[in-house]
Write an enzyme that holds these catalytic residues in place. Sequence first.
Site, PDB file in Angstrom:
ATOM      1  N   ASP A  36       0.847  -1.195   0.000  1.00  0.00           N
ATOM      2  CA  ASP A  36       0.000   0.000   0.000  1.00  0.00           C
ATOM      3  C   ASP A  36       0.884   1.247   0.000  1.00  0.00           C
ATOM      4  O   ASP A  36       2.032   1.203   0.430  1.00  0.00           O
ATOM      5  CB  ASP A  36      -0.888  -0.029   1.250  1.00  0.00           C
ATOM      6  CG  ASP A  36      -1.966   1.040   1.219  1.00  0.00           C
ATOM      7  OD1 ASP A  36      -2.290   1.526   0.115  1.00  0.00           O
ATOM      8  OD2 ASP A  36      -2.485   1.390   2.298  1.00  0.00           O
ATOM      9  N   GLN A  71       0.429  11.813  -5.417  1.00  0.00           N
ATOM     10  CA  GLN A  71       0.501  12.098  -3.988  1.00  0.00           C
ATOM     11  C   GLN A  71       1.846  11.681  -3.387  1.00  0.00           C
ATOM     12  O   GLN A  71       1.945  11.448  -2.188  1.00  0.00           O
ATOM     13  CB  GLN A  71      -0.640  11.401  -3.242  1.00  0.00           C
ATOM     14  CG  GLN A  71      -2.020  11.910  -3.636  1.00  0.00           C
ATOM     15  CD  GLN A  71      -3.115  11.345  -2.751  1.00  0.00           C
ATOM     16  OE1 GLN A  71      -3.237  11.692  -1.583  1.00  0.00           O
ATOM     17  NE2 GLN A  71      -3.927  10.466  -3.313  1.00  0.00           N
ATOM     18  N   ARG A 112      -8.004  17.389  -0.009  1.00  0.00           N
ATOM     19  CA  ARG A 112      -8.474  17.118   1.363  1.00  0.00           C
ATOM     20  C   ARG A 112      -9.877  17.684   1.571  1.00  0.00           C
ATOM     21  O   ARG A 112     -10.560  17.306   2.527  1.00  0.00           O
ATOM     22  CB  ARG A 112      -7.548  17.752   2.401  1.00  0.00           C
ATOM     23  CG  ARG A 112      -6.089  17.300   2.435  1.00  0.00           C
ATOM     24  CD  ARG A 112      -5.937  15.810   2.426  1.00  0.00           C
ATOM     25  NE  ARG A 112      -5.753  15.323   1.069  1.00  0.00           N
ATOM     26  CZ  ARG A 112      -5.799  14.055   0.708  1.00  0.00           C
ATOM     27  NH1 ARG A 112      -6.044  13.128   1.611  1.00  0.00           N
ATOM     28  NH2 ARG A 112      -5.620  13.689  -0.545  1.00  0.00           N
TER      29      ARG A 112
END
Length: 768
Positions: free
Chosen positions: A214, A245, A638
């Site tokens: 992950d 990211q 976010r």
Amino acid sequence: MQADNYLSLLNPEQCQAVMHEGSPLLILAGAGSGKTRVITTKIAWLIEQGVDPRTILAVTFTKKAANEMRERACRLNEHAQFAQIRTFHSFGSWFLRVYAEYAGLAPNFTIYDDTDMLTLLSKAAPELTHNQCAHYTHLISRAKDYCLLPESKELSEIDEDINFADYYQKYEERLRETGNVDFGDLINLPVRILKDNPEIAAQMHRRFQVIMIDEYQDSNVAQFELLKVLAGSETYVCVVGDDDQSIYSFRGAEVKNILSFQDNFKGAQLIKLERNYRSVAPVLKIADEVIGNNKDRLGKTLKAERGDGKKPVAVFLANQDEETAFCAEMIKTAYKKGCPYSDWAVLYRTNAQSLGFETEFLNRKIPYRVVGSLKFYDREEIKDVLAYLALVMNSRDEISFARVVNKPLRGVGSSSQQKIVDFARATYGTIDPSPEKRSVLRGSILDACADERLSLPAKAKKGVHTFIDIMLSLAAELDKNSGNGEPAVSKEVADMAQIAVEEQLLSNVPLEKEKTLASFIEKVISASGLGEYHSAQDEIAGTQRVANMQELANSAALYPKTRAGLALFFDHIELDRAVTQAEDTSDAVTLITLHNTKGLEFPRVIITGIESGIFPREDKVDFELEEERRLFYVGITRARDELYLTTTASRRLYGRTEFMSPSPFLAEISRESVEVLGRKPARFSFAGERKLNTGAGKSDAAAKAKADPLYEKWKPGTKVYHDDFGYGLVCQTTYVEGDLTIFVAFESGAKKQFLPEYCTSALMRVKD
């Protein structure tokens, strides 16, 4: 739970990723796309298909993420408890305890942290100073991130220091003698064992038939090497991540790991998860507009499953004080309408930027919590500077003395400190209120240090004398601006000095930098050695302690460099601390750096300080600039419902006011994608923006004014009162980007610009 039940909860792309078999798989999971659901469901589904859970290895980066993954997988299939679901370092520790003898270890080894590494190197190379040891242990950790040994030819790519390899070798020899390991070894040693021992590699290939990783975009080179040697020809490899990211290169993360996965694992399939379940469409639109400017990416476009919503708002403000006031007013207004404080998050590029918001929120009685770091005045480096300042103010301050007399290290240990304190109490401990004794009594601790009757070891005595010289020079620097070379001792003189400082603050007229308390604090940071000391800590841990100390200096730029100015500055700080202790933070605004927001989400997000030199920083180019852009993308994504982007025309930096320009990232957003508040700089344009017809704009504004009751309320000539600036008169009322804006001239001489709709609690009309 049966597979049919949990598979029915997935969208088509998620289901495809879960049921994929055979070739290696890269799941490119966009922000808010449900990647954790996919990876935990895949574990349960594989077990359902007959895969022995003991042959599944699932790896992530934090203990919290590993625990969540295990719990969610077990809820879907109870047999998931037998799978190996670990962090990278936890797996390395398990592996080394099983195969300890191949690494020359005993199974009961312990793991050294950064502090232990520094201590060990100082013993292996006693000729190095504390800061030099800190520098080299940082380099050693980076070398291990890249699987490099002391003899590796590529070691010079970490640092060209010709002594680095020698100190790395000395450290390694001393570490092996202890029989322990450091965190880098938890990855490096398993890689070496597996490469050097084919029979152990074969055992691992049989043991782990499925390997899942992950947050793969956060892996470093050593972790990539571990994956390669753990995976056999029949191992099913599945990695999940998002190249957009990848924001942790300062920790060794290598974005190329995910970009080149299909090259390194032949025949790998790519499945993109682009359905976003977090944010409304307008937020995702600007996220895609920004990140699309990066060249090194696999590419995807997020689609909002929640549908349309409010456009993000770009807010142009005059300075950082207006920025904090605007955010506070908007949050306070929303709270009065029923929006909880906890819905809001204020994001910033560096920890130091939190100070202005903490101060403003305290004054407005807005509860807040600082995530990922201490509150500003609780940080070690800030406490250190304040202790020096406090000791300049009051040389009887035993607590401040104990904090800084040996910081940075001067050889004045705890026993010597206690001797000094005991001697001071015995020699100067009688309080005599008579004026002729005050000058002696006020210097009790420092006078004790200089007293020839004080008996200390030679090293401690030398360190104390160095400290005394520093303190005397700082006191002299402050006293030469305080009017009489000595602290104000009479109440009348003290009151007059204090009043003069308060009048200066109210006038809002900037002082010359050398006359400000900011310049004095900078001298404290330099002369004390704290600047060099905490700079070394920054290099080791990637912290921003020097920036935080500079921000403390910036916050004192309006105070004069006098004892009265320092006293008022301390009053301001103590009031902040007192409110902090009394505040209830059960419902609170979140203050957080952009790096710490990874994996979080909030209904309403404000990203602040979006200016060139702040975000991105001036020294960022090429791949570093792309990482800064990815960080902005992370911040944008976010936000669930509302997003605000603030930028200022000026900001206090390095003890002086600097003119700022909006971030180039802001210019990558199209004008139609955002609402605009405030006065946009004339030279700034959003992506694809065209110049407006000024004549039409004026006629439109005039027509709007006639129909707007708010214009009548704040028309030119209206008398006003502001909590901070006092009485004033509206001299101009206009519309800037569609928002009513007023310009006010105050009796103090200050001229300010306001958006009345957002200043309802601080600004009011005065009736004749």
